[in-house]
Design a protein around this motif. Structure first.
Motif, PDB file in Angstrom:
ATOM      1  N   HIS A  42       5.962  -2.214  -0.325  1.00 32.52           N
ATOM      2  CA  HIS A  42       7.208  -1.545   0.064  1.00 32.52           C
ATOM      3  C   HIS A  42       7.498  -1.865   1.523  1.00 32.52           C
ATOM      4  O   HIS A  42       6.609  -2.303   2.261  1.00 32.52           O
ATOM      5  CB  HIS A  42       7.056  -0.029  -0.132  1.00 32.52           C
ATOM      6  CG  HIS A  42       8.351   0.711  -0.189  1.00 32.52           C
ATOM      7  ND1 HIS A  42       8.733   1.616   0.778  1.00 32.52           N
ATOM      8  CD2 HIS A  42       9.353   0.683  -1.093  1.00 32.52           C
ATOM      9  CE1 HIS A  42       9.915   2.121   0.459  1.00 32.52           C
ATOM     10  NE2 HIS A  42      10.314   1.571  -0.665  1.00 32.52           N
ATOM     11  N   THR A  44      10.134  -0.660   5.162  1.00 29.64           N
ATOM     12  CA  THR A  44      11.174   0.123   5.817  1.00 29.64           C
ATOM     13  C   THR A  44      11.413  -0.482   7.191  1.00 29.64           C
ATOM     14  O   THR A  44      10.631  -1.316   7.664  1.00 29.64           O
ATOM     15  CB  THR A  44      10.796   1.614   5.922  1.00 29.64           C
ATOM     16  OG1 THR A  44      11.952   2.371   6.302  1.00 29.64           O
ATOM     17  CG2 THR A  44       9.702   1.838   6.963  1.00 29.64           C
ATOM     18  N   GLN A  45      12.500  -0.057   7.834  1.00 27.67           N
ATOM     19  CA  GLN A  45      12.850  -0.530   9.173  1.00 27.67           C
ATOM     20  C   GLN A  45      13.269   0.674  10.004  1.00 27.67           C
ATOM     21  O   GLN A  45      14.053   1.511   9.539  1.00 27.67           O
ATOM     22  CB  GLN A  45      13.986  -1.549   9.094  1.00 27.67           C
ATOM     23  CG  GLN A  45      14.336  -2.221  10.413  1.00 27.67           C
ATOM     24  CD  GLN A  45      15.416  -3.287  10.243  1.00 27.67           C
ATOM     25  OE1 GLN A  45      16.263  -3.194   9.366  1.00 27.67           O
ATOM     26  NE2 GLN A  45      15.391  -4.304  11.093  1.00 27.67           N
ATOM     27  N   ASP A  46      12.744   0.785  11.230  1.00 32.80           N
ATOM     28  CA  ASP A  46      13.089   1.948  12.042  1.00 32.80           C
ATOM     29  C   ASP A  46      14.323   1.676  12.903  1.00 32.80           C
ATOM     30  O   ASP A  46      14.920   0.595  12.852  1.00 32.80           O
ATOM     31  CB  ASP A  46      11.892   2.404  12.885  1.00 32.80           C
ATOM     32  CG  ASP A  46      11.529   1.424  14.006  1.00 32.80           C
ATOM     33  OD1 ASP A  46      12.315   0.498  14.286  1.00 32.80           O
ATOM     34  OD2 ASP A  46      10.451   1.602  14.611  1.00 32.80           O
ATOM     35  N   SER A  79       4.097   3.248  -0.231  1.00 28.37           N
ATOM     36  CA  SER A  79       5.489   3.435   0.178  1.00 28.37           C
ATOM     37  C   SER A  79       5.572   3.853   1.638  1.00 28.37           C
ATOM     38  O   SER A  79       4.674   4.522   2.166  1.00 28.37           O
ATOM     39  CB  SER A  79       6.171   4.487  -0.710  1.00 28.37           C
ATOM     40  OG  SER A  79       5.432   5.691  -0.724  1.00 28.37           O
ATOM     41  N   ALA A  81       8.840   4.943   4.713  1.00 34.57           N
ATOM     42  CA  ALA A  81      10.262   5.203   4.940  1.00 34.57           C
ATOM     43  C   ALA A  81      10.453   5.758   6.341  1.00 34.57           C
ATOM     44  O   ALA A  81       9.744   6.686   6.750  1.00 34.57           O
ATOM     45  CB  ALA A  81      10.811   6.180   3.904  1.00 34.57           C
ATOM     46  N   ASP A  83      12.753   7.722   9.184  1.00 33.99           N
ATOM     47  CA  ASP A  83      13.859   8.670   9.265  1.00 33.99           C
ATOM     48  C   ASP A  83      14.761   8.318  10.444  1.00 33.99           C
ATOM     49  O   ASP A  83      14.561   7.310  11.136  1.00 33.99           O
ATOM     50  CB  ASP A  83      13.350  10.111   9.335  1.00 33.99           C
ATOM     51  CG  ASP A  83      12.533  10.405  10.592  1.00 33.99           C
ATOM     52  OD1 ASP A  83      12.665   9.654  11.588  1.00 33.99           O
ATOM     53  OD2 ASP A  83      11.768  11.390  10.592  1.00 33.99           O
ATOM     54  N   VAL A  88       8.023   7.199  10.884  1.00 30.84           N
ATOM     55  CA  VAL A  88       7.775   6.518   9.617  1.00 30.84           C
ATOM     56  C   VAL A  88       6.848   7.375   8.769  1.00 30.84           C
ATOM     57  O   VAL A  88       5.733   7.720   9.185  1.00 30.84           O
ATOM     58  CB  VAL A  88       7.157   5.123   9.853  1.00 30.84           C
ATOM     59  CG1 VAL A  88       6.762   4.475   8.531  1.00 30.84           C
ATOM     60  CG2 VAL A  88       8.151   4.235  10.598  1.00 30.84           C
ATOM     61  N   SER A 128       7.221   6.588  -3.905  1.00 29.82           N
ATOM     62  CA  SER A 128       8.421   6.567  -3.065  1.00 29.82           C
ATOM     63  C   SER A 128       8.399   7.730  -2.093  1.00 29.82           C
ATOM     64  O   SER A 128       7.865   8.803  -2.386  1.00 29.82           O
ATOM     65  CB  SER A 128       9.701   6.599  -3.916  1.00 29.82           C
ATOM     66  OG  SER A 128       9.801   7.792  -4.656  1.00 29.82           O
ATOM     67  N   PHE A 290      13.562  -5.154  -0.158  1.00 28.06           N
ATOM     68  CA  PHE A 290      14.175  -4.287   0.853  1.00 28.06           C
ATOM     69  C   PHE A 290      15.161  -5.108   1.671  1.00 28.06           C
ATOM     70  O   PHE A 290      14.847  -6.224   2.095  1.00 28.06           O
ATOM     71  CB  PHE A 290      13.093  -3.703   1.771  1.00 28.06           C
ATOM     72  CG  PHE A 290      13.626  -2.875   2.907  1.00 28.06           C
ATOM     73  CD1 PHE A 290      13.982  -1.548   2.722  1.00 28.06           C
ATOM     74  CD2 PHE A 290      13.783  -3.431   4.174  1.00 28.06           C
ATOM     75  CE1 PHE A 290      14.476  -0.784   3.769  1.00 28.06           C
ATOM     76  CE2 PHE A 290      14.274  -2.676   5.232  1.00 28.06           C
ATOM     77  CZ  PHE A 290      14.623  -1.347   5.024  1.00 28.06           C
ATOM     78  N   ASP A 292      17.153  -5.487   5.122  1.00 28.60           N
ATOM     79  CA  ASP A 292      17.129  -4.987   6.493  1.00 28.60           C
ATOM     80  C   ASP A 292      18.543  -4.894   7.057  1.00 28.60           C
ATOM     81  O   ASP A 292      19.529  -5.270   6.404  1.00 28.60           O
ATOM     82  CB  ASP A 292      16.207  -5.836   7.377  1.00 28.60           C
ATOM     83  CG  ASP A 292      16.678  -7.286   7.540  1.00 28.60           C
ATOM     84  OD1 ASP A 292      17.896  -7.549   7.434  1.00 28.60           O
ATOM     85  OD2 ASP A 292      15.826  -8.161   7.792  1.00 28.60           O
TER      86      ASP A 292
END
Length: 435
Positions: A42, A44-46, A79, A81, A83, A88, A128, A290, A292
């Motif tokens: 998985h 994510t990007q901050d 996973s 994610a 915010d 993260v 998730s 994902f 970006d």
């Protein structure tokens, strides 16, 4: 990306050539480069643009230059994610928590397991994680956990994917249907009752709410009922073990599979291209996708990570599509694209995607083409050839260039090693055999 030993054609895609989209460029990161386990799950990007990957050894952080691995007690992270504040959140095997960075820049994992009752601590993978303004949702096959910053609320049950869409949390409860957050509760959305037991993605698309089930395929909900988007796609997804979906900037979707790489699908349900080993991609086993903020598509692979420039206006064709040899020339004739390479002449065909077929009888280097109207004249290392419904050798000249004379359009000029030569065509643009 390594282009060695690949014959490739770089093609700029215009609106007039949408049917000639080739492969996008990509950057592959092997596990030796980022220094952790091969499997990734998985992304994510901050808010700073840093990328985070859920890896089988922990959480990977990438700033565009350097990789860092943050260990978690269970090692296996499924996973991640970010915010709105940049924190993260992490879902691992039998664990859930977040990353904390101190004043000097050191990052560590903080577990929230102390807030989970002992009777609820025996869960497996957190597939998730969804941070919202009202709490963070962690979904597992045993329970759905919601952390509000002070306490953990638990909804027992077999939950699949959770998504935040237009400020609303949607949670797939397997063998039940689609749930929606309503205050501190989850309520079943009428009309979504389903036997789906492996919902892997929830996303908005084409003005509807879609969810993807590992067996039933793409399902759409129009506010009244759930329908299968495409039975033909369902058959393909079952055969290739499809798993996750990402909505692309251009309105298409990308679907990852365990057996055949990535499928790109348009709004009609047509697969516009495959990215897999048969087309030159690094693997067929893709775990997740994902997009970006720059529009790049990150692929979590069985053996590494890739960032794919799917939204780029350029693409290329390679040997996996049948195009062999170094590209020397191109010609458009009657809507067909002809390519001359060091291994002969090729024409583009559309048969379940783009493929190149070799034009028979032209085996040497094909240096140049001249569109003569009723035919194409090819200047090759083996002579001059006429191409239309069949291939005919016109002369034995070894020519590297052929151009129409600006003074007399019925004359073609051939560039030879020993000099130049005039080559005649009649008033109907048909080549005259003079050799």
């Amino acid at each position: 990306m390594n282009f060695r030993n690949l014959a490739f054609l770089f093609a700029v895609v215009s609106l007039a050539a949408q049917e000639e989209i080739g492969l996008p460029s990509w950057r592959y990161y092997p596990h030796e480069e980022y220094g952790a386990m091969p499997q990734n799950w998985h992304f994510t990007q901050d808010h700073k643009g840093l990328m985070y990957a859920a890896n089988s050894m922990g959480v990977l952080i990438y700033d565009g230059v350097r990789w860092e691995t943050i260990k978690v007690p269970s090692r296996l992270v499924r996973s991640v994610a970010a915010d709105d504040t940049g924190r993260v959140w992490v879902g691992a095997y039998g664990d859930l928590g977040y990353l904390h960075t101190d004043a000097v820049g050191n990052t560590r994992y903080v577990s929230l397991m102390e807030f989970v009752p002992d009777s609820q601590k025996k869960f497996s993978d957190v597939w998730s994680v969804v941070p919202t303004a009202h709490g963070v949702y962690f979904s597992t096959r045993q329970s759905l956990f919601v952390w509000n910053g002070r306490a953990m609320k638990i909804f027992p049950g077999d939950y699949g994917w959770v998504s935040l869409i237009d400020h609303t949390v949607y949670a797939a409860k397997n063998k039940t249907g689609l749930m929606k957050a309503d205050g501190d509760s989850l309520v079943l959305i009428p009309g979504t009752e389903s036997d789906a037991d492996n919902i892997l993605s929830i996303f908005p698309w084409l003005g509807k709410l879609f969810f993807f089930d590992g067996k039933l395929g793409l399902l759409s909900f129009d506010g009244q009922k759930v329908t299968v988007f495409s039975p033909a796609l369902t058959e393909i997804f079952n055969r290739e073990w499809a798993n996750r979906v990402a909505v692309l900037p251009g309105g298409e979707i990308a679907v990852s599979t365990h057996r055949k790489g990535i499928a790109v699908i348009d709004s009609t349900g047509r697969i516009t291209r495959w990215l897999n080993t048969s087309t030159g991609f690094v693997t067929d086993d893709v775990k997740n996708l994902f997009v970006d903020r720059e529009g790049g598509l990150w692929a979590a692979l069985e053996n590494g990570i890739a960032r794919i420039a799917l939204s780029s206006p350029s693409s290329y064709f390679n040997e996996g599509m049948g195009l062999k040899g170094t590209v020397e020339s191109m010609c458009r004739w009657r809507g067909r694209l002809l390519i001359g390479t060091g291994s002969g002449a090729f024409t583009m065909r559309h048969n379940r995607g783009i493929q190149f077929e070799k034009i028979p009888d032209i085996d040497g280097q094909c240096f140049d083409f001249l569109n003569a109207g009723d035919a194409v004249i090819a200047a090759t290392g083996d002579g001059i050839f006429e191409i239309n419904e069949r291939v005919r050798k016109l002369a034995g000249y070894r020519s590297a260039v052929i151009k129409r004379s600006t003074a007399n359009p019925n004359i073609a000029l051939l560039g030879l090693k020993e000099g130049g030569v005039d080559y005649a065509m009649d008033d109907n643009n048909k080549a005259l055999v003079t050799d």
